[in-house]
Design an enzyme around this catalytic site. Structure first.
Site, PDB file in Angstrom:
ATOM      1  N   ASP A 451       0.830  -1.207   0.000  1.00  9.78           N
ATOM      2  CA  ASP A 451       0.000   0.000   0.000  1.00  9.78           C
ATOM      3  C   ASP A 451       0.868   1.262   0.000  1.00  9.78           C
ATOM      4  OD1 ASP A 451      -2.312   1.511   0.158  1.00  9.78           O
ATOM      5  OD2 ASP A 451      -3.163   0.357   1.818  1.00  9.78           O
ATOM      6  N   ASP A 516     -10.905   1.854  -3.024  1.00  7.86           N
ATOM      7  CA  ASP A 516     -11.376   1.560  -1.665  1.00  7.86           C
ATOM      8  C   ASP A 516     -12.894   1.469  -1.613  1.00  7.86           C
ATOM      9  OD1 ASP A 516      -8.962   1.274  -0.524  1.00  7.86           O
ATOM     10  OD2 ASP A 516      -8.945   3.164   0.576  1.00  7.86           O
TER      11      ASP A 516
HETATM   12  C1  GLA Z   1      -5.711   1.957   2.289  1.00  2.09           C
HETATM   13  C2  GLA Z   1      -6.130   0.777   1.427  1.00  2.09           C
HETATM   14  C3  GLA Z   1      -7.192  -0.010   2.152  1.00  2.09           C
HETATM   15  C4  GLA Z   1      -6.652  -0.484   3.481  1.00  2.09           C
HETATM   16  C5  GLA Z   1      -6.153   0.690   4.292  1.00  2.09           C
HETATM   17  C6  GLA Z   1      -5.428   0.244   5.535  1.00  2.09           C
HETATM   18  O1  GLA Z   1      -6.737   2.881   2.408  1.00  2.09           O
HETATM   19  O2  GLA Z   1      -6.564   1.213   0.172  1.00  2.09           O
HETATM   20  O3  GLA Z   1      -7.625  -1.098   1.373  1.00  2.09           O
HETATM   21  O4  GLA Z   1      -5.613  -1.408   3.254  1.00  2.09           O
HETATM   22  O5  GLA Z   1      -5.265   1.518   3.551  1.00  2.09           O
HETATM   23  O6  GLA Z   1      -4.960   1.290   6.301  1.00  2.09           O
END
Ligand code: GLA
Length: 719
Positions: A451, A516
């Site tokens: 990420d 997300d």
């Molecule tokens: C980001 C990712 C999510 C999740 C969060 C965790 O927003 O896109 O899918 O993994 O971080 O903090």
């Protein structure tokens, strides 16, 4: 021209040709479009392009070469902007050598002797997919330093009749939205200074004729394979000539070339289709499948994921995780991914980033008990990381407050409580590699969710120089090092959802977390936009919670599950909250996905041209013997009776047996949550045989659907 330098080179794809002319000093694309036959010789192309002189204009047309330059009198955007202590700004290199290894690639060396600057163009066409990969290199052969401001990967002409721009805009939880603009005199310009590929300026453009749609018409596609800052430009000059440039956006002073230093632009992936937008996407998908993906659909089936994020967020607990793993396995899940929250100090998003050690207050015996439990249930285990970031509230930052990118004394703008580590420092790179290597070596981890959750918008390094270019290269080097040491570990590229989706990162990753947002209606738009340049097996797509955590929209399981079939399927919710009915539907979608994933991840994707209250997509096998199509109704039909759905991409002469495979039903009864109360036409059509031409030219009368519901059809050739 000299014996090493041909007048022309013609690069041939299966359906397109590009002709480069070398007879005017700098390389120019004089034709790019539908494949030319032997009836056309290259001189004809030159002759057909001869222009007359017009008033108040140069007597000789300034070249629209692969690298346009001010020094040559080109008044559109230069392809190269640099300056040194003398006349380097007026650089105008001419061809000194052309190397052609075979009929698919050419390397062109250009030199400006006066300014001692070399420019090298590399152009390669992938015959099967018709994707052309172009890049430029600039070399400083002089004694004085050169400051590089801009170096396009290429300048590519587009014909005047292709005057429609399809670009992409977006934001967090709303990526890859189509943006339609009519070309105008001047520049359509997208600049990205976020230090990551970005949610809002995806580096892709498609230029089309006015009559082009998903199934027909001329379309030129462009994608820049780069995960840092970028600039995309589609310009129409006052003389009517139009072109596209794409390259890295360099910050002031970011690249200085000392004697013999080189700069390599990112790669530009260009492709032409005369058969509309879906065919153009199929070309890109073919390219990605053959050249970028480590596994094809047949070699390794994409496993069904369970991801813990929207299920438990930071509320980690070994017993809860084991319970979730049991439930996931019962639903047919094949890979369990432990998201954010497993490392020391990470109880919320305010602390812990950088300290990549398992939190023993939650996991007293490390991750092993959870991993073994997951493995014993027959599932692989995946783990979340965000290597490039650090929280000020972390041991790493307390020990090394200087390891970050920043622009002191300017105040940090603040971004999810975190700062960006300076990967260009060897000690930072080594620390991150050691942590990743150690965790991957000590645990049975099959998958990393990598990420990256903030912009690199204050990118100064320890010498106060802008560092996005070098940071992006260092990220690639870190990914490459991890992949080299752990070749079987798959990596997902995530950046607050889909802010890092590009062919640069895909050279070293295996999946993209598209967004997300798990809201099925938002997903339809996001996934459609994503599908222009990426095949379905790369598209992480999860069934989300009943009440979407981002939009708070409440959608049926039937609708939520329907939108994940055409991607790499997963689920992400608290499995303890599922009703029995929801479990049955979710399991049915898992089974449907498993039954058809080899087809979905290898076939030709088609997007259907439908009214704006509906969305439709399909996938057809390469031999056209099998297909799946989905139709989703987003708002009510505008007419009393619903429309005919016209399928696409089938063999007109084959006979197909049609089955409605979604929503699930008992006997002839379809659920009232999807199909309206009236007796539907579905039982009369389900299981019947139809010709491909009838399905494509007449189409099938839809039943009256309830808004926010989807139908999925399966078509199988009857020999
Ligand atoms: C980001 C990712 C999510 C999740 C969060 C965790 O927003 O896109 O899918 O993994 O971080 O903090």
């Amino acid at each position: 021209m000299s014996k090493n330098i041909p007048d022309f080179v013609r690069l041939e794809g299966k359906q397109s040709s590009m002709v480069l002319a070398f007879n005017r000093g700098a390389p120019q694309v004089i034709y790019w479009g539908k494949k030319l036959s032997a009836a056309t010789n290259n001189d004809m192309l030159t002759t057909l392009r001869i222009r007359q002189e017009v008033p108040a204009s140069p007597t000789r047309e300034a070249k629209r070469s692969l690298t346009t330059t001010t020094g040559e009198g080109f008044s559109g955007n230069p392809g190269l902007k640099l300056f040194g202590d003398a006349s380097q700004w007026a650089v105008a290199p001419t061809i000194v050598d052309v190397q052609q290894d075979d009929s698919t690639s050419v390397t062109i060396h250009n030199l400006d002797k006066t300014r001692e600057i070399k420019v090298i163009h590399r152009v390669r066409i992938d015959f099967e997919s018709d994707v052309i990969v172009l890049s430029s290199e600039v070399v400083n052969l002089g004694d004085a330093d050169i400051n590089l401001e801009w170096c396009t990967a290429a300048t590519l002409p587009v014909p005047e009749y292709t005057n429609q721009i399809l670009g992409f805009e977006g934001h967090w939880a709303g990526e890859f939205h189509e943006q339609h603009v009519e070309q105008f005199f001047g520049s359509y310009l997208r600049e990205n200074r976020r230090g990551r590929t970005s949610h809002d300026a995806f580096p892709g453009l498609i230029i089309t004729s006015k009559t082009c749609d998903q199934q027909q018409g001329d379309a030129y596609g462009f994608h820049l394979g780069w995960s840092g800052n970028h600039r995309l430009l589609s310009e129409k000059m006052a003389d009517g000539r139009a072109f596209v440039q794409m390259g890295e956006l360099l910050l002031p002073g970011e690249v200085t070339l000392h004697t013999n230093d080189s700069y390599h632009s990112p790669k530009l992936y260009a492709s032409f289709s005369s058969k509309g937008l879906s065919a153009l996407s199929q070309q890109y998908h073919r390219y990605v499948r053959k050249n970028l993906l480590k596994y094809n659909a047949a070699e390794k089936l994409r496993p069904v994921h369970y991801n813990t994020w929207e299920g438990i967020y930071f509320d980690h607990d070994v017993d809860t995780l084991k319970d979730l793993a049991d439930r996931a396995a019962q639903l047919g899940v094949e890979r369990f991914v432990l998201d954010d929250g497993w490392f020391i100090g990470r109880h919320n998003d305010k602390a812990g980033l950088g300290d990549w050690y398992v939190d023993e207050s939650i996991y007293p015996q490390g991750l092993t008990p959870v991993i073994e439990h997951v493995n014993d249930l027959g599932m692989e285990f995946g783990l979340w990381f965000e290597p490039e970031m650090v929280n000020p509230d972390s041991n790493l930052f307390r020990e090394h407050p200087d390891w970050i990118l920043s622009t002191p004394p300017n105040e940090d703008v603040g971004f999810r409580n975190q700062l960006v580590l300076d990967l260009t420092r060897q000690e930072v790179f080594d620390y991150l590699y050691e942590r990743l290597d150690c965790l991957l070596s000590e645990n049975n981890i099959a998958y990393i969710k990598w990420d990256m959750n903030r912009d690199i918008n204050q990118p100064g390094d320890q010498y106060f120089k802008p560092a996005v270019h070098r940071q992006t290269k260092a990220l690639y080097a870190l990914l490459d090092a991890v992949k080299k040491a752990h070749p079987n570990v798959e990596i997902e590229s995530c950046s607050s959802g889909g802010a890092r989706a590009d062919y640069g990162v895909l050279e070293r990753t295996d999946r993209v977390w598209t967004s997300d947002s798990n809201d099925a209606l938002e997903r339809l738009k996001i996934q459609k936009g994503f599908s222009y340049f990426f095949p379905s097996e790369l598209m992480g797509s999860h069934v989300g919670p009943r009440d979407c955590h981002i939009t708070h929209r409440n959608l049926t399981m039937s609708m939520r599950a329907s939108v994940v079939l055409f991607g790499h399927m997963g689920m992400e919710m608290d499995l303890r909250e599922l009703t029995d009915e929801e479990k049955v539907e979710l399991k049915a979608m898992v089974d449907l996905y498993k039954q058809h994933r080899a087809l979905i991840h290898s076939g030709d994707m088609v997007r259907l041209s439908l009214p704006d209250y509906a969305m439709g997509t399909g996938v057809v096998s390469a031999d056209k013997n099998e297909a799946l199509f989905s139709y989703s109704l987003i708002r009510s039909h505008t007419s009393g009776l619903p429309d005919q759905i016209r399928f696409s991409g089938l063999d007109p002469h084959k006979i197909y047996k049609l089955h409605v495979v979604w929503p699930i039903r008992s006997g002839d009864f379809w659920p009232k949550s999807s199909i309206s109360n009236f007796e539907t036409n579905l039982p009369k059509i389900d299981g019947q045989c139809f010709s491909g031409e009838a399905l494509m030219q007449l189409g099938k009368q839809l039943p009256r659907l309830v808004p926010n519901s989807s139908l999925i059809y399966h078509l199988l050739e009857q020999a």
